[in-house]
Each structure stands twice: as structure tokens, then as C-alpha cells.
Design an enzyme around this catalytic site. Structure first.
Site, PDB file in Angstrom:
ATOM      1  N   ARG A 160      26.466  23.882 -44.146  1.00 12.51           N
ATOM      2  CA  ARG A 160      26.296  24.278 -42.734  1.00 12.51           C
ATOM      3  C   ARG A 160      26.742  25.730 -42.496  1.00 12.51           C
ATOM      4  O   ARG A 160      27.438  26.042 -41.520  1.00 12.51           O
ATOM      5  CB  ARG A 160      27.078  23.340 -41.794  1.00 12.51           C
ATOM      6  CG  ARG A 160      26.743  21.901 -41.932  1.00 12.51           C
ATOM      7  CD  ARG A 160      25.302  21.563 -41.534  1.00 12.51           C
ATOM      8  NE  ARG A 160      25.029  20.189 -41.893  1.00 12.51           N
ATOM      9  CZ  ARG A 160      24.468  19.820 -43.055  1.00 12.51           C
ATOM     10  NH1 ARG A 160      24.073  20.722 -43.937  1.00 12.51           N
ATOM     11  NH2 ARG A 160      24.268  18.554 -43.329  1.00 12.51           N
ATOM     12  N   SER A 209      25.776  17.617 -34.075  1.00 12.14           N
ATOM     13  CA  SER A 209      27.192  17.436 -34.419  1.00 12.14           C
ATOM     14  C   SER A 209      28.036  18.550 -33.818  1.00 12.14           C
ATOM     15  O   SER A 209      27.685  19.724 -33.926  1.00 12.14           O
ATOM     16  CB  SER A 209      27.371  17.459 -35.937  1.00 12.14           C
ATOM     17  OG  SER A 209      26.660  16.393 -36.502  1.00 12.14           O
ATOM     18  N   GLU A 280      30.800  23.029 -35.550  1.00  8.88           N
ATOM     19  CA  GLU A 280      29.500  23.249 -36.204  1.00  8.88           C
ATOM     20  C   GLU A 280      28.552  23.961 -35.242  1.00  8.88           C
ATOM     21  O   GLU A 280      27.738  24.790 -35.643  1.00  8.88           O
ATOM     22  CB  GLU A 280      28.911  21.902 -36.625  1.00  8.88           C
ATOM     23  CG  GLU A 280      27.586  22.028 -37.343  1.00  8.88           C
ATOM     24  CD  GLU A 280      27.193  20.770 -38.112  1.00  8.88           C
ATOM     25  OE1 GLU A 280      28.066  20.163 -38.779  1.00  8.88           O
ATOM     26  OE2 GLU A 280      26.018  20.390 -38.025  1.00  8.88           O
TER      27      GLU A 280
HETATM   28  C1  LIG Z   1      19.945  15.129 -31.615  1.00  7.24           C
HETATM   29  C2  LIG Z   1      20.307  16.233 -32.605  1.00  7.24           C
HETATM   30  C3  LIG Z   1      20.457  15.929 -33.946  1.00  7.24           C
HETATM   31  C4  LIG Z   1      20.802  16.918 -34.867  1.00  7.24           C
HETATM   32  N1  LIG Z   1      20.943  16.583 -36.173  1.00  7.24           N
HETATM   33  C5  LIG Z   1      21.259  17.539 -37.077  1.00  7.24           C
HETATM   34  C6  LIG Z   1      21.391  17.199 -38.469  1.00  7.24           C
HETATM   35  O1  LIG Z   1      21.220  16.072 -38.905  1.00  7.24           O
HETATM   36  N2  LIG Z   1      21.728  18.191 -39.334  1.00  7.24           N
HETATM   37  C7  LIG Z   1      21.912  19.473 -38.907  1.00  7.24           C
HETATM   38  O2  LIG Z   1      22.195  20.331 -39.755  1.00  7.24           O
HETATM   39  N3  LIG Z   1      21.806  19.812 -37.614  1.00  7.24           N
HETATM   40  C8  LIG Z   1      21.474  18.882 -36.680  1.00  7.24           C
HETATM   41  N4  LIG Z   1      21.363  19.222 -35.361  1.00  7.24           N
HETATM   42  C9  LIG Z   1      21.664  20.599 -34.925  1.00  7.24           C
HETATM   43  C10 LIG Z   1      20.446  21.522 -34.871  1.00  7.24           C
HETATM   44  O3  LIG Z   1      19.253  20.791 -34.615  1.00  7.24           O
HETATM   45  C11 LIG Z   1      20.280  22.309 -36.157  1.00  7.24           C
HETATM   46  O4  LIG Z   1      21.417  23.086 -36.425  1.00  7.24           O
HETATM   47  C12 LIG Z   1      19.068  23.247 -36.089  1.00  7.24           C
HETATM   48  O5  LIG Z   1      18.844  23.802 -37.358  1.00  7.24           O
HETATM   49  C13 LIG Z   1      19.259  24.378 -35.081  1.00  7.24           C
HETATM   50  O6  LIG Z   1      18.034  25.052 -34.979  1.00  7.24           O
HETATM   51  P1  LIG Z   1      17.604  25.773 -33.624  1.00  7.24           P
HETATM   52  O7  LIG Z   1      16.291  26.416 -33.868  1.00  7.24           O
HETATM   53  O8  LIG Z   1      17.661  24.834 -32.485  1.00  7.24           O
HETATM   54  O9  LIG Z   1      18.717  26.882 -33.518  1.00  7.24           O
HETATM   55  P2  LIG Z   1      19.533  27.323 -32.203  1.00  7.24           P
HETATM   56  O10 LIG Z   1      20.415  26.195 -31.789  1.00  7.24           O
HETATM   57  O11 LIG Z   1      18.603  27.878 -31.196  1.00  7.24           O
HETATM   58  O12 LIG Z   1      20.426  28.503 -32.813  1.00  7.24           O
HETATM   59  C14 LIG Z   1      21.424  28.216 -33.767  1.00  7.24           C
HETATM   60  C15 LIG Z   1      21.868  29.549 -34.407  1.00  7.24           C
HETATM   61  O13 LIG Z   1      20.788  30.061 -35.158  1.00  7.24           O
HETATM   62  C16 LIG Z   1      20.472  31.385 -34.733  1.00  7.24           C
HETATM   63  N5  LIG Z   1      19.028  31.539 -34.861  1.00  7.24           N
HETATM   64  C17 LIG Z   1      18.058  30.702 -34.424  1.00  7.24           C
HETATM   65  N6  LIG Z   1      16.856  31.177 -34.772  1.00  7.24           N
HETATM   66  C18 LIG Z   1      17.063  32.339 -35.437  1.00  7.24           C
HETATM   67  C19 LIG Z   1      16.200  33.313 -36.042  1.00  7.24           C
HETATM   68  N7  LIG Z   1      14.864  33.183 -36.062  1.00  7.24           N
HETATM   69  N8  LIG Z   1      16.776  34.390 -36.627  1.00  7.24           N
HETATM   70  C20 LIG Z   1      18.125  34.551 -36.629  1.00  7.24           C
HETATM   71  N9  LIG Z   1      18.968  33.670 -36.065  1.00  7.24           N
HETATM   72  C21 LIG Z   1      18.447  32.575 -35.494  1.00  7.24           C
HETATM   73  C22 LIG Z   1      20.954  31.442 -33.294  1.00  7.24           C
HETATM   74  O14 LIG Z   1      21.222  32.765 -32.883  1.00  7.24           O
HETATM   75  C23 LIG Z   1      22.222  30.598 -33.365  1.00  7.24           C
HETATM   76  O15 LIG Z   1      23.302  31.361 -33.840  1.00  7.24           O
HETATM   77  C24 LIG Z   1      21.005  18.244 -34.426  1.00  7.24           C
HETATM   78  C25 LIG Z   1      20.836  18.558 -33.063  1.00  7.24           C
HETATM   79  C26 LIG Z   1      20.501  17.565 -32.154  1.00  7.24           C
HETATM   80  C27 LIG Z   1      20.319  17.921 -30.705  1.00  7.24           C
END
Ligand SMILES: Cc1cc2nc3c(=O)[nH]c(=O)nc-3n(C[C@H](O)[C@H](O)[C@H](O)COP(=O)(O)OP(=O)(O)OC[C@H]3O[C@@H](n4cnc5c(N)ncnc54)[C@H](O)[C@@H]3O)c2cc1C
Length: 299
Positions: A160, A209, A280
Site C-alpha cells: 500500500r 480501509s 491507509e
Molecule cells: C468500498 C471500498 C473498498 C475498497 N477496497 C480496497 C481494497 O481492497 N484494496 C485497496 O488497496 N484499496 C481499496 N479501497 C481504496 C481505494 O479504492 C483504492 O486505494 C484505489 O486504488 C484508489 O483509487 P482512486 O482512483 O479512487 O484514488 P483517489 O482516492 O482519488 O486518490 C488516492 C491517491 O492517489 C492519487 N492519485 C489518484 N490518481 C492519480 C494520478 N492519475 N496521478 C497521480 N496521483 C493520483 C491522489 O492524489 C491520492 O493521493 C477501497 C475503497 C472503497 C470505497
């Protein structure tokens, strides 16, 4: 390229909280990103990206930054042999769908991760024994000084974690997959989704998480459950009654409510187990958790 002022970021987070961005834009090409990075640099404004906001807590008072949401060609998905060429803003669900249709396996772990490729690489998202480091060939990353391809080792992908910092924009990536019958992929995804639904609050507004699992026999969720925190509520946010490592927007939550719950959860885990839980979820804007010593209950 249109830059908007004061766009509320609560629209772009799965928890549904967060104040406005000082500046906001939806670039659709590498050229537009270059233009925006220069625009921000000339104003001394930091740059951050939001993906699906599914791992993000944004400060209620807003963010003094240019916030980008990748769209158009930067969210596209293409199959090329056993490689999936994906934009940084492509949703995992779309990537998985395209991989399955092309009979390519290896990305099934992401079926219940509601994020984008950029967000997944940023924190090496993973589940069920898989994570981005296992499928990522390389990622194209832009900064104000230009763009270049980085490998998982260059990105420092670990549990992570990556070494990416705000100001670096994941424009796209190549995922290296392997042939697998579509029916097998569909069956595995169905099974993983059923497991997920049984254990986690999938039909609530959360950000996934809250804390990373500590080096301890108990997971963060089990530890917080044993501290009696399931269902604990502050303001409009509550610790999920279903899984204690999730915070739900129960009713009109603010980010400050979620931070207060996290502060309380860390205090209790520290007092009961001597464990310092690390968050996280990513913070955007002026947010931090108080040091543990200052949150210990006065005896
Ligand atoms: C119901 C639920 C279940 C989940 N289960 C898991 C799981 O099993 N495992 C897990 O690891 N995570 C899980 N997550 C957390 C989340 O979905 C992941 O971490 C996911 O990868 C975040 O992606 P995002 O595009 O939504 O990023 P965001 O939440 O929008 O951003 C997260 C970070 O990434 C950066 N970022 C986003 N896009 C870019 C880009 N293109 N370039 C540079 N930086 C960027 C942002 O600035 C921020 O710092 C879960 C979330 C929810 C709501």
C-alpha cells in the site's frame, strides 16, 4: 484549457466530504496536462490529482492547489496483445471488463477496488493476494519538467505504498496480463465480490480501509472491533457496524468527523495493544492526526 475556481471536492470523493479546490480542471490529453502543470507552477500552486476519490479524505476548508481529474484519452483503455494500455484516469472496473472480454487474466484482484489506475498505482492497491506491482509493466508519469516511463521498482511499490508525490501525474500505464478464459475470470470475480459483500459495508459511503494492517496477529479491523469501536459515531460519521476498519458517512458527515473517529481509534489501539496504527487513506489539504502521546486519556 478551462480552469474552474471553488469546485467542491465532496463531489469527487466516495465518502462525500471535502471543501473546494482553489483551482480545478479536467485535462483530456498529455498536452493539456503540460499546459496545466506550467500554469500552476507560474502561480506557485501545488498540483494534486483525484481519481475516483475512493481512498481520499479532503479537508473541509478546501485545498490550496490545482486539482486535476483525468478524462478523455487519459481515461481510455486499449488491448494490445497481452498488454492493457490504460489511461491514469481509467476506472479499474472498465479495465477489468476490457481484460475479461479479451480473455486476459491477472487483474481480477481489482474487481472490488473502486478506483482508477492512477490511484491504484499511487498506493499499490491490492486485495486477495494481488496488487498493482504484480501486473504493472511501467507507468507514464508527468511533472512540470516533462514526462517519463517508470517501472514498479522506480516507483518504489510496496505494501500500500509508492514513492509518488503530489505534482507527479500518472498519465497512463501498461498492465502485463496473461491469457485466461473469460468464463473463469467471470466466475472468480463473482466469488470475490460475494466474499467482499459478506465482510464489508459495500453499500455505504466509505473510503475503503482506514488503517493499514499493523505487524500484529490482529488485522486493523479485528483490533478496532475488539476495542469496542464498531458503530462508534462522531458527528455524521461512524465506524462501520459491519467492519471496524471502515468509516461510513452515516448522515451529513464532515471530514473533521472522520478525523475525530480516526484519532479515537488510534488512541484506543495504542492503549490496548501498544500499536500505532498508520492511516491507509490519503489526505488532501491541511489534515493531520494528532501525535498519539497528546491523545492519551488523562488518568
Ligand atoms: C468500498 C471500498 C473498498 C475498497 N477496497 C480496497 C481494497 O481492497 N484494496 C485497496 O488497496 N484499496 C481499496 N479501497 C481504496 C481505494 O479504492 C483504492 O486505494 C484505489 O486504488 C484508489 O483509487 P482512486 O482512483 O479512487 O484514488 P483517489 O482516492 O482519488 O486518490 C488516492 C491517491 O492517489 C492519487 N492519485 C489518484 N490518481 C492519480 C494520478 N492519475 N496521478 C497521480 N496521483 C493520483 C491522489 O492524489 C491520492 O493521493 C477501497 C475503497 C472503497 C470505497
Amino acid at each position: 484549457m478551462r480552469v474552474e475556481q471553488g469546485v467542491p471536492l465532496s463531489r469527487f470523493t466516495t465518502l462525500g466530504t471535502g471543501g473546494p479546490a482553489r483551482a480545478f480542471a479536467k485535462p483530456e490529453s498529455e498536452a493539456e496536462i503540460e499546459e496545466l502543470l506550467l500554469w500552476a507552477a507560474s502561480r506557485d500552486l501545488p498540483v494534486a490529482v483525484v481519481g475516483l476519490g475512493s481512498n481520499l479524505l479532503v479537508a473541509d476548508e478546501g485545498v490550496e492547489a490545482l486539482v486535476l481529474r483525468l478524462a478523455g484519452a487519459l481515461a481510455a483503455v486499449e488491448v494490445d496483445g497481452e498488454t492493457l494500455r490504460v489511461g491514469g484516469g481509467a476506472a479499474n472496473a472498465v479495465c477489468l471488463h476490457r481484460a475479461r472480454a479479451a480473455g486476459l487474466g491477472g487483474f481480477e484482484f481489482a474487481c472490488a477496488i473502486p478506483g482508477t489506475i492512477g490511484g491504484g498505482i499511487w498506493m499499490n492497491a491490492g486485495a486477495y493476494g494481488g496488487d498493482f506491482s504484480l501486473v504493472l509493466g511501467r507507468a507514464l508519469v508527468a511533472t512540470v519538467d516533462g514526462s517519463g516511463w517508470l517501472t514498479p521498482a522506480d516507483l518504489g511499490l510496496a505494501y500500500r505504498h509508492s514513492e509518488l508525490r503530489h505534482g507527479q501525474v500518472v498519465l497512463g500505464a501498461e498492465l502485463r496480463l496473461r491469457p485466461r478464459p473469460s468464463d473463469e475470470i467471470r466466475a472468480q470475480v463473482r466469488e470475490l465480490n460475494a466474499q467482499r459483500k459478506a465482510a464489508q459495508p459495500t453499500n455505504r459511503r466509505t473510503f475503503g480501509s482506514v488503517f493499514k494492517n499493523p505487524e500484529h496477529e490482529l488485522s486493523a479491523g479485528r483490533m478496532l472491533e475488539s476495542c469496542g469501536l464498531k458503530g462508534h459515531r462522531i458527528g455524521g460519521a461512524q465506524i462501520s457496524p459491519k467492519h471496524a476498519n471502515f468509516i461510513e458517512n452515516a448522515d451529513g458527515a464532515r471530514t473533521a468527523d472522520a478525523i475525530a473517529l480516526m484519532t479515537e481509534a488510534r488512541r484506543r489501539a495504542y492503549e490496548q495493544y501498544g500499536v500505532e496504527l498508520r492511516h491507509e487513506v490519503e489526505f488532501l489539504g491541511p489534515l493531520e492526526l494528532p501525535p498519539l502521546a497528546s491523545t492519551r486519556r488523562q488518568r
